[in-house]
Design a protein around this motif. Structure first.
Motif, PDB file in Angstrom:
ATOM      1  N   PHE A 112       0.837  -1.201   0.000  1.00  0.00           N
ATOM      2  CA  PHE A 112       0.000   0.000   0.000  1.00  0.00           C
ATOM      3  C   PHE A 112       0.869   1.246   0.000  1.00  0.00           C
ATOM      4  N   ARG A 113       0.666   2.098  -1.001  1.00  0.00           N
ATOM      5  CA  ARG A 113       1.375   3.385  -1.019  1.00  0.00           C
ATOM      6  C   ARG A 113       0.419   4.443  -1.537  1.00  0.00           C
ATOM      7  N   ARG A 114       0.377   5.583  -0.860  1.00  0.00           N
ATOM      8  CA  ARG A 114      -0.550   6.617  -1.305  1.00  0.00           C
ATOM      9  C   ARG A 114       0.121   7.453  -2.389  1.00  0.00           C
ATOM     10  N   LYS A 119      -1.875   4.647 -14.943  1.00  0.00           N
ATOM     11  CA  LYS A 119      -1.706   3.308 -15.506  1.00  0.00           C
ATOM     12  C   LYS A 119      -0.418   2.669 -14.951  1.00  0.00           C
ATOM     13  N   GLY A 120      -0.562   1.481 -14.367  1.00  0.00           N
ATOM     14  CA  GLY A 120       0.616   0.803 -13.817  1.00  0.00           C
ATOM     15  C   GLY A 120       1.048   1.340 -12.463  1.00  0.00           C
ATOM     16  N   ARG A 121       0.250   2.222 -11.872  1.00  0.00           N
ATOM     17  CA  ARG A 121       0.602   2.748 -10.544  1.00  0.00           C
ATOM     18  C   ARG A 121      -0.652   2.831  -9.688  1.00  0.00           C
ATOM     19  N   GLN A 122      -0.720   1.952  -8.682  1.00  0.00           N
ATOM     20  CA  GLN A 122      -1.891   1.897  -7.816  1.00  0.00           C
ATOM     21  C   GLN A 122      -1.526   2.235  -6.376  1.00  0.00           C
ATOM     22  N   GLN A 124      -3.097   0.294  -3.829  1.00  0.00           N
ATOM     23  CA  GLN A 124      -2.873  -1.084  -3.357  1.00  0.00           C
ATOM     24  C   GLN A 124      -2.405  -1.865  -4.564  1.00  0.00           C
ATOM     25  N   PHE A 125      -1.240  -2.471  -4.479  1.00  0.00           N
ATOM     26  CA  PHE A 125      -0.744  -3.258  -5.599  1.00  0.00           C
ATOM     27  C   PHE A 125      -0.009  -4.474  -5.048  1.00  0.00           C
ATOM     28  N   TYR A 126       0.387  -5.331  -5.967  1.00  0.00           N
ATOM     29  CA  TYR A 126       1.020  -6.586  -5.554  1.00  0.00           C
ATOM     30  C   TYR A 126       2.462  -6.623  -6.043  1.00  0.00           C
ATOM     31  N   GLN A 127       3.281  -7.240  -5.253  1.00  0.00           N
ATOM     32  CA  GLN A 127       4.661  -7.456  -5.679  1.00  0.00           C
ATOM     33  C   GLN A 127       5.036  -8.910  -5.423  1.00  0.00           C
ATOM     34  N   PHE A 128       5.908  -9.429  -6.287  1.00  0.00           N
ATOM     35  CA  PHE A 128       6.625 -10.642  -5.920  1.00  0.00           C
ATOM     36  C   PHE A 128       8.095 -10.244  -5.867  1.00  0.00           C
ATOM     37  N   VAL A 258      21.231   4.179  -9.424  1.00  0.00           N
ATOM     38  CA  VAL A 258      21.597   4.180  -7.998  1.00  0.00           C
ATOM     39  C   VAL A 258      20.385   3.771  -7.156  1.00  0.00           C
ATOM     40  N   ARG A 259      20.632   3.443  -5.942  1.00  0.00           N
ATOM     41  CA  ARG A 259      19.559   3.286  -4.958  1.00  0.00           C
ATOM     42  C   ARG A 259      19.984   4.226  -3.838  1.00  0.00           C
ATOM     43  N   GLY A 260      19.098   5.168  -3.518  1.00  0.00           N
ATOM     44  CA  GLY A 260      19.550   6.254  -2.655  1.00  0.00           C
ATOM     45  C   GLY A 260      19.422   6.033  -1.164  1.00  0.00           C
ATOM     46  N   ASP A 280       7.776   2.239 -16.886  1.00  0.00           N
ATOM     47  CA  ASP A 280       8.342   1.103 -17.612  1.00  0.00           C
ATOM     48  C   ASP A 280       9.094   0.089 -16.735  1.00  0.00           C
ATOM     49  N   ALA A 281       9.164   0.346 -15.417  1.00  0.00           N
ATOM     50  CA  ALA A 281       9.952  -0.548 -14.547  1.00  0.00           C
ATOM     51  C   ALA A 281       9.187  -1.817 -14.205  1.00  0.00           C
ATOM     52  N   LEU A 282       9.747  -2.951 -14.594  1.00  0.00           N
ATOM     53  CA  LEU A 282       9.146  -4.232 -14.203  1.00  0.00           C
ATOM     54  C   LEU A 282       9.600  -4.596 -12.797  1.00  0.00           C
ATOM     55  N   CYS A 283      10.885  -4.417 -12.534  1.00  0.00           N
ATOM     56  CA  CYS A 283      11.365  -4.727 -11.185  1.00  0.00           C
ATOM     57  C   CYS A 283      12.652  -3.979 -10.884  1.00  0.00           C
ATOM     58  N   GLY A 284      12.962  -3.878  -9.613  1.00  0.00           N
ATOM     59  CA  GLY A 284      14.195  -3.216  -9.205  1.00  0.00           C
ATOM     60  C   GLY A 284      14.801  -3.995  -8.055  1.00  0.00           C
ATOM     61  N   GLY A 285      16.120  -3.987  -7.987  1.00  0.00           N
ATOM     62  CA  GLY A 285      16.739  -4.726  -6.899  1.00  0.00           C
ATOM     63  C   GLY A 285      18.159  -4.290  -6.651  1.00  0.00           C
ATOM     64  N   ALA A 306      12.398  -6.588  -6.043  1.00  0.00           N
ATOM     65  CA  ALA A 306      10.939  -6.518  -5.890  1.00  0.00           C
ATOM     66  C   ALA A 306      10.344  -6.177  -7.247  1.00  0.00           C
ATOM     67  N   ALA A 307       9.246  -6.842  -7.580  1.00  0.00           N
ATOM     68  CA  ALA A 307       8.675  -6.705  -8.922  1.00  0.00           C
ATOM     69  C   ALA A 307       7.170  -6.474  -8.830  1.00  0.00           C
ATOM     70  N   GLY A 308       6.668  -5.570  -9.640  1.00  0.00           N
ATOM     71  CA  GLY A 308       5.237  -5.269  -9.628  1.00  0.00           C
ATOM     72  C   GLY A 308       4.445  -6.304 -10.419  1.00  0.00           C
ATOM     73  N   VAL A 309       3.405  -6.853  -9.803  1.00  0.00           N
ATOM     74  CA  VAL A 309       2.607  -7.873 -10.499  1.00  0.00           C
ATOM     75  C   VAL A 309       1.708  -7.220 -11.556  1.00  0.00           C
ATOM     76  N   GLU A 310       1.071  -6.072 -11.211  1.00  0.00           N
ATOM     77  CA  GLU A 310       0.194  -5.401 -12.184  1.00  0.00           C
ATOM     78  C   GLU A 310       0.980  -5.060 -13.457  1.00  0.00           C
ATOM     79  N   ARG A 311       2.235  -4.622 -13.272  1.00  0.00           N
ATOM     80  CA  ARG A 311       3.077  -4.294 -14.441  1.00  0.00           C
ATOM     81  C   ARG A 311       3.332  -5.537 -15.284  1.00  0.00           C
ATOM     82  N   LEU A 312       3.590  -6.658 -14.606  1.00  0.00           N
ATOM     83  CA  LEU A 312       3.828  -7.898 -15.342  1.00  0.00           C
ATOM     84  C   LEU A 312       2.582  -8.280 -16.136  1.00  0.00           C
TER      85      LEU A 312
HETATM   86  P1  AMP Z   1       9.965  -0.449  -5.551  1.00  0.00           P
HETATM   87  O1  AMP Z   1       9.492  -1.241  -4.354  1.00  0.00           O
HETATM   88  O2  AMP Z   1       9.522   0.980  -5.521  1.00  0.00           O
HETATM   89  O3  AMP Z   1      11.445  -0.633  -5.829  1.00  0.00           O
HETATM   90  O4  AMP Z   1       9.201  -1.061  -6.803  1.00  0.00           O
HETATM   91  C1  AMP Z   1       9.455  -2.321  -7.330  1.00  0.00           C
HETATM   92  C2  AMP Z   1       8.491  -2.592  -8.468  1.00  0.00           C
HETATM   93  O5  AMP Z   1       7.135  -2.538  -7.983  1.00  0.00           O
HETATM   94  C3  AMP Z   1       8.519  -1.536  -9.572  1.00  0.00           C
HETATM   95  O6  AMP Z   1       9.526  -1.841 -10.494  1.00  0.00           O
HETATM   96  C4  AMP Z   1       7.129  -1.666 -10.157  1.00  0.00           C
HETATM   97  O7  AMP Z   1       7.074  -2.764 -11.042  1.00  0.00           O
HETATM   98  C5  AMP Z   1       6.267  -1.986  -8.967  1.00  0.00           C
HETATM   99  N1  AMP Z   1       5.578  -0.804  -8.377  1.00  0.00           N
HETATM  100  C6  AMP Z   1       6.103   0.150  -7.586  1.00  0.00           C
HETATM  101  N2  AMP Z   1       5.176   1.043  -7.213  1.00  0.00           N
HETATM  102  C7  AMP Z   1       4.014   0.644  -7.784  1.00  0.00           C
HETATM  103  C8  AMP Z   1       2.652   1.138  -7.753  1.00  0.00           C
HETATM  104  N3  AMP Z   1       2.306   2.219  -7.065  1.00  0.00           N
HETATM  105  N4  AMP Z   1       1.702   0.457  -8.453  1.00  0.00           N
HETATM  106  C9  AMP Z   1       2.025  -0.668  -9.136  1.00  0.00           C
HETATM  107  N5  AMP Z   1       3.275  -1.180  -9.190  1.00  0.00           N
HETATM  108  C10 AMP Z   1       4.258  -0.541  -8.520  1.00  0.00           C
END
Ligand code: AMP
Length: 419
Positions: A112-114, A119-122, A124-128, A258-260, A280-285, A306-312
């Protein structure tokens, strides 16, 4: 129509969408397990302080995006806005480090992030994602990158790009940040307001700025961290690239990635796909050798993504609207036949493993047959009064239109023998 709607930035997943979600979840569980990762699930909310310390009090997530509240007992709680800090909290709480020097963990969960929804940004969203806690070695970083990449490859995601960098070990950071600030002194006033605020607080994050003018100025003036990392850190990076080369995983070295946050070190990576558009980010790590200590544990090396499921799901695209397959539609012609029809449907589900749908609207024969066609059933069973009296049932192959009568007691055997 009811006035109740989903909250902005949240969405319902209806049965047709859940089909593709289930497929995705299933594949992720099996790939993770194939790679030796065990699933971990942490609670939906935690102490807010975990995220303040775990993500950093300068980040957007902590300063403005967390859903947090004080509960009736005066506890400051937050819905989890990311999953690494809770995983590390669980790792420490259950003293997992004492049972094994290396833990490979993965998760599939809601967060959950406010944020501003688009599109692609919610909200409540899911990550794997996956976390390997315990190994300092580059082969662990390469395993993490290849794991993420292979998951996307398995879904046939097009136009993928793996970007990779190293920000070196934490010890070099203070001196590097001084040198970075020095290198941009002359252009400081030309940077955007956000960048100007970051120079003192978190200068590494200048490179995250989306403003093209800022990036141009940084390209011309800023000292890049990759140029400051030690020989040992260069060697670490080199081994990762050698392993990726050997595995045939394409990547590009992006020396501005970078990761800050304080606890990140060494490897940073991101996988993007142009088919996603702006987000366009599928995942970051990356590697986070400092986090476990920051949350109260012994210094322990770790790397994850961490990867966004909705984006996938967006990237998988057109297969998105799948229809739940129905094997058998069971049509019946009279109220007295309902108990028998219900029993047959149940027996077929139990003994043949088929998806069987039973008419419960008591529609006309014609309407029931139309429904069998609409839901895509491959076979329709028709229990008529006449057939029932003969202890038989009609079985119709929906592709050919052929039908035959069979003895009721042989129906299971018949269905099991039909391909
Ligand atoms: P982060 O935890 O910010 O490093 O994000 C990891 C991945 O989660 C990103 O690459 C996106 O695929 C996805 N993601 C991040 N924020 C959102 C969001 N608000 N809605 C949907 N997917 C997101």
């Amino acid at each position: 129509m009811s006035n109740f709607r989903t909250i902005k930035g949240t969405h319902d997943l209806l049965p047709n969408e859940r089909m593709i979600w289930r497929k995705v979840e299933h594949s992720i569980h099996s790939i993770m397990q194939q790679n030796g990762y065990g699933e971990i699930r942490t609670p939906a909310f935690e102490n807010t302080e975990l995220f303040v310390r775990g993500i950093g009090d300068e980040t957007d997530i902590v300063t403005k995006e967390m859903y947090s509240w004080i509960d009736q007992g005066g506890n400051n709680l937050a819905l989890k806005p990311e999953l690494t800090a809770p995983v590390v909290r669980a790792y420490l709480q259950h003293q997992m480090g004492n049972t094994n020097p290396l833990h490979r963990l993965y998760y599939f969960d809601a967060l959950f992030r406010r944020e501003r929804p688009q599109k692609g940004r919610q909200r409540q969203f899911y990550q794997f994602g996956a976390e390997a806690i315990g190994s300092p070695n580059p082969e662990q970083d390469a395993e993490m990158i290849s794991l993420a990449y292979n998951i996307y490859k398995g879904f046939n995601i097009q136009n993928m790009m793996v970007r990779l960098n190293s920000i070196g070990s934490a010890e070099i950071m203070p001196a590097y940040l001084d040198n970075l600030r020095h290198s941009i002194k002359s252009i400081e006033h030309e940077l955007c307001k956000i960048c100007q605020a970051r120079i003192e607080k978190n200068a590494l994050r200048l490179f995250d700025c989306k403003n093209p003018r800022c990036q141009e100025l940084l390209d011309e003036h800023a000292l890049l961290i990759f140029e400051s990392i030690s020989d040992e850190d260069h060697a670490h990076f080199k081994v990762i690239t050698q392993i990726l080369d050997e595995m045939g995983i394409p990547y590009s070295h992006d020396n501005k990635l970078v990761r800050g946050l304080d606890y990140y070190s060494h490897t940073t990576f991101e996988i993007t796909s142009t088919i996603l558009g702006a987000q366009d980010a599928l995942c970051g790590g990356g590697r986070y050798n400092g986090l476990i200590e920051q949350l109260g544990g012994k210094p322990t090396p770790a790397v994850g993504f961490a990867a966004g499921v909705e984006r996938l799901i967006l990237a998988i695209g057109k297969q998105n609207n799948m229809v739940q397959p129905v094997d058998i539609y069971l049509v019946h012609m009279s109220q007295e036949l309902i108990p028998t029809a219900a029993r047959i449907a149940n027996d077929l589900r139990k003994n043949c493993g088929k998806t069987v749908v039973l008419e419960t609207l008591r529609r006309s024969m014609k309407a029931q047959m139309r429904e069998a066609g609409r839901c895509g059933a491959t076979t329709t069973l028709i229990l008529g009064i006449e057939e029932f009296a003969e202890n038989k049932i009609i079985i119709k192959d929906m592709a050919t239109g052929n039908q035959e009568k069979i003895v009721l007691s042989e129906i299971i055997q018949f269905v099991n023998n039909t391909p």
